[in-house]
Design a protein around this motif. Structure first.
Motif, PDB file in Angstrom:
ATOM      1  N   PHE A 148     -14.520 -16.698  42.658  1.00  0.00           N
ATOM      2  CA  PHE A 148     -13.609 -17.297  41.681  1.00  0.00           C
ATOM      3  C   PHE A 148     -14.207 -17.251  40.284  1.00  0.00           C
ATOM      4  O   PHE A 148     -13.486 -17.381  39.288  1.00  0.00           O
ATOM      5  CB  PHE A 148     -13.266 -18.742  42.070  1.00  0.00           C
ATOM      6  N   ALA A 149     -15.515 -17.068  40.167  1.00  0.00           N
ATOM      7  CA  ALA A 149     -16.204 -16.940  38.882  1.00  0.00           C
ATOM      8  C   ALA A 149     -17.526 -16.227  39.145  1.00  0.00           C
ATOM      9  O   ALA A 149     -18.572 -16.873  39.266  1.00  0.00           O
ATOM     10  CB  ALA A 149     -16.440 -18.307  38.240  1.00  0.00           C
ATOM     11  N   TYR A 534     -13.025 -22.113  36.665  1.00  0.00           N
ATOM     12  CA  TYR A 534     -11.949 -21.717  37.566  1.00  0.00           C
ATOM     13  C   TYR A 534     -10.652 -22.443  37.233  1.00  0.00           C
ATOM     14  O   TYR A 534      -9.574 -21.855  37.226  1.00  0.00           O
ATOM     15  CB  TYR A 534     -12.373 -21.999  39.005  1.00  0.00           C
ATOM     16  N   PRO A 634     -11.244 -14.989  38.612  1.00  0.00           N
ATOM     17  CA  PRO A 634     -11.340 -14.653  40.043  1.00  0.00           C
ATOM     18  C   PRO A 634     -11.182 -13.162  40.293  1.00  0.00           C
ATOM     19  O   PRO A 634     -10.390 -12.484  39.639  1.00  0.00           O
ATOM     20  CB  PRO A 634     -10.182 -15.438  40.669  1.00  0.00           C
TER      21      PRO A 634
END
Length: 716
Positions: A148-149, A534, A634
């Motif tokens: 997601f990151a 996120y 993401p």
């Protein structure tokens, strides 16, 4: 056919997947009509993908089916209570028994429960729920849950490092417990008196009895009848004049026999063979219980998680019937509300919650990653947090009833016998049971409780390392038994210095630095990544997809504001209140603390290193701002592991339902050289909808962004 809803950014969602919306008790529940089994006639993949080929066949995506894995690639918990008991065993550990009661006594007795319960609500439950939800949503361990990151993958690496190093010395504590368990199988406990020349000294308590002297008193606190020594009439004066203290038989056994403690960390010595064998046994047990991963630990926890509570109940009824037990319980529960004005009390409460709940060590992510997608993780989190709190309080009654008994027997105040950590487990309690009828039985019971309490936490930490390795290199999953054998063997060898006479000092350094402020920093980074990088709104929607109902906005406030601020407060206060390491009266030299600081930095250094690496590895034509934006977005593979669950994510634009099937449609930078990447990548993605501009036929702006966003999928 359902349309993708506008809003949050994600991957390209395909409209040819159908879903069904149904209403349950007035709440909108989205379920998948497609069981997720790969079907070539569907047309979305020419080869079976990891997301579609391993799903339980059911038309109800929210139905939890046990006995067959939902995710056959990684596996799932076999029974309904496997996860809950594993989570409870991980959270409820040695700290509940040997740390919380002492903190409660030291910080105002019953008044300490106020900041303790408050901190449980402000940081304990929110961060526990957040971390467990992350693991369950993406079915990934701490090493691979950062899609997601991608820039923050270093946080996951730090989690695995902390869990690995902590398991090294945690298993040494279990080895001591095994040692004490074995020597308790005797008619007379070896620390029952002071008359064994192998480990007792002239300062052992039985040789220096406290008496009311009616004969000759000396200014050094001793009492004589002529030339005959009778005892001490003033032990405080004896200590001040001679520089020596009365030492209990249990303490002399611990220092001179069990661990054969040296004079300092600079006098390390050779491994003690009895402890080497106990440490080997500890690692063999870990291997046997983890050789099949969660399939074996999920069964073992039915004993290791429940047995400590059975023993605590038995010890409670035995403890409260002992003489002078009421005095000990009085010190434990009587509140001193003036102590609530001391910032140290609040800091102790917050630190105890953070470490007792095992937050930020990666274990919560690991255990939850083996859940079925629609498991009610909110309910499980609250049950475990409440259970941990009640266990802390109940253990306090047990421990202080024995401390009160011991204080009465030694004619001392409770404050003079109250300790925490190893001093409580291996000195105070063994001393307390020596005068009880059937002392060996109570000793065996107590150390069995310590072992089972510690095993669950040890399993979770070791499983975190194992999951980190097998998630990072999935081809090793089929060789999980060999992998865990190698891990246990290496950790056993690395832990051998802890069996030396100076090992207790090394263990104290590891405990102070490896599992100290490093966890606070990791927890803070994790909280910021999820809520700000996120997006807390999207994260809450992810959780709602799993649960099937909306969660309160209170979680949003806690995750975005309150929990990070409390963590920052603890972190800053830890350095303001910093003191050099000590063990009893021994103060560590500066170079020993230097080693501790070096180890602590090594635990968290992956965070900035990975950030710099990712930025430097990103496409050179992007500006730093564009790289940061890319690396905090993401990847296509982020999200649920199975396609039937990915269909439920209808709140993200350009959501990719089956990224594993599309892998063959392009050349990922992670599998190609920089020289061939640009041309091959550009040509391969022209066939994917949305990448070509309808007016010019060239790559669109969104297409270019899409290319770069896929760059990191195989390296996350």
């Amino acid at each position: 056919m359902s349309k993708s809803k506008p809003g949050l950014k994600g991957g390209a969602r395909r409209d040819y997947y159908e879903s069904d919306e149904s209403s349950v008790e007035g709440k909108e529940i989205r379920t998948s009509l497609d069981p997720g089994i790969y079907d070539d006639k569907k047309g979305y993949s020419r080869t079976p993908s990891t997301g579609t080929g391993v799903t339980v066949e059911t038309t109800d995506s929210r139905k939890l089916i046990f006995g067959k894995d939902e995710n056959e690639d990684r596996g799932n918990w076999s029974g309904r209570f496997d996860f809950l008991l594993s989570l409870l065993g991980y959270a409820v550990g040695l700290g509940n028994v040997w740390r919380f009661p002492y903190l409660c006594y030291r910080n105002g007795g019953g008044a300490f429960l106020i900041p303790f319960v408050l901190m449980m609500g402000l940081i304990g439950v929110p961060l526990f729920f957040m971390e467990a939800s992350l693991g369950q949503f993406c079915s990934s361990g701490p090493m691979t849950c950062w899609k997601f990151a991608p820039m923050f993958k270093g946080v996951g690496i730090a989690m695995v490092l902390v869990s690995g190093f902590t398991s090294l010395y945690y298993n040494m504590i279990l080895a001591w417990s095994y040692y004490y368990l074995f020597v308790s199988f005797t008619s007379d406990l070896p620390w029952a008196d002071c008359y064994n020349p192998e480990w007792n000294t002239e300062f052992c308590a039985d040789k220096l009895p406290l008496i009311d002297c009616t004969t000759t008193k000396y200014l050094n606190g001793t009492c004589y009848n002529g030339d005959q020594f009778l005892g001490l009439w003033n032990d405080t004066m004896f200590t001040e004049v001679t520089g020596h203290k009365r030492i209990s038989a249990a303490e002399e056994y611990w220092t001179n026999r069990a661990i054969n403690m040296s004079s300092g960390i600079d006098d390390f010595g050779q491994p003690k063979w009895q402890l080497v064998m106990c440490l080997m046994l500890a690692w063999i047990i870990c291997f046997l219980c983890l050789m099949k991963g969660i399939k074996t630990t999920g069964k073992v926890v039915y004993f290791t998680a429940i047995f400590p509570f059975v023993v605590l109940i038995i010890l409670f009824f035995r403890g409260v019937t002992l003489d002078n037990a009421g005095q000990g319980i009085y010190y434990f529960i009587v509140p001193d509300f003036d102590r609530l004005l001391d910032a140290q009390v609040w800091k102790d409460a917050a630190v105890q919650i953070f470490f007792s709940m095992s937050i930020a060590g990666g274990g919560l992510v690991t255990l939850a990653s083996y859940n079925r997608f629609h498991n009610n993780i909110l309910k499980d989190s609250i049950i475990v947090c409440v259970g941990d709190t009640l266990t802390c309080i109940f253990a306090g009654f047990v421990i202080f009833s024995f401390l009160g008994y011991m204080a009465g027997r030694m004619n001392l105040h409770v404050k003079d016998v109250a300790r925490d950590g190893a001093g409580l487990a291996f000195v105070v309690y063994p001393e307390a049971v020596t005068s009880m009828p059937g002392a060996p039985f109570w000793s065996i019971l107590f150390f069995l409780m310590l072992i089972t309490l510690g095993l669950d936490s040890q399993f979770a930490m070791l499983e975190t390392v194992l999951t980190g390795v097998t998630d990072q290199w999935p081809h090793l999953r089929q060789h999980k038994t060999i992998v865990i054998l190698i891990i246990c063997s290496l950790f056993f060898l690395a832990g051998l210095p802890l069996t030396c006479p100076g090992g207790i000092y090394l263990l104290q350094i590891l405990d102070n630095y490896v599992g100290g402020w490093t966890l606070l920093l990791i927890g803070f980074a994790e909280c910021i990544c999820l809520t700000y990088a996120y997006g807390v709104t999207r994260f809450m929607k992810d959780i709602e997809v799993m649960l099937g109902f909306k969660i309160s906005l209170v979680w949003k406030v806690l995750w975005m504001v309150i929990s990070p601020l409390v963590l920052m407060f603890i972190f800053v206060f830890t350095f303001v209140d910093y003191e050099s390491s000590t063990y009893g009266d021994y103060k560590f030299p500066g170079w020993a603390d230097g080693i501790g600081w070096f180890l602590a930095v090594m635990m968290v250094i992956p965070i900035p290193i990975v950030i710099l690496y990712k930025i430097g590895y990103a496409d050179s034509y992007l500006s730093v701002k564009e790289k940061l934006s890319l690396l905090t977005s993401p990847s296509d593979e982020w999200g649920p592991a199975l396609v039937k669950h990915r269909k439920l994510v209808t709140y993200v634009d350009d959501w990719v339902l089956d990224p594993w099937a599309e892998r063959g449609a392009y050349l990922n930078k992670g599998y190609s050289t920089p020289s061939t990447y640009a041309s091959s990548r550009a040509s391969s993605i022209y066939s994917i909808p949305g990448f070509k501009s309808k007016s010019t036929g060239e790559l669109s702006e969104a297409g270019i962004s899409r290319i770069t966003s896929l760059t990191f999928e195989s390296t996350v």
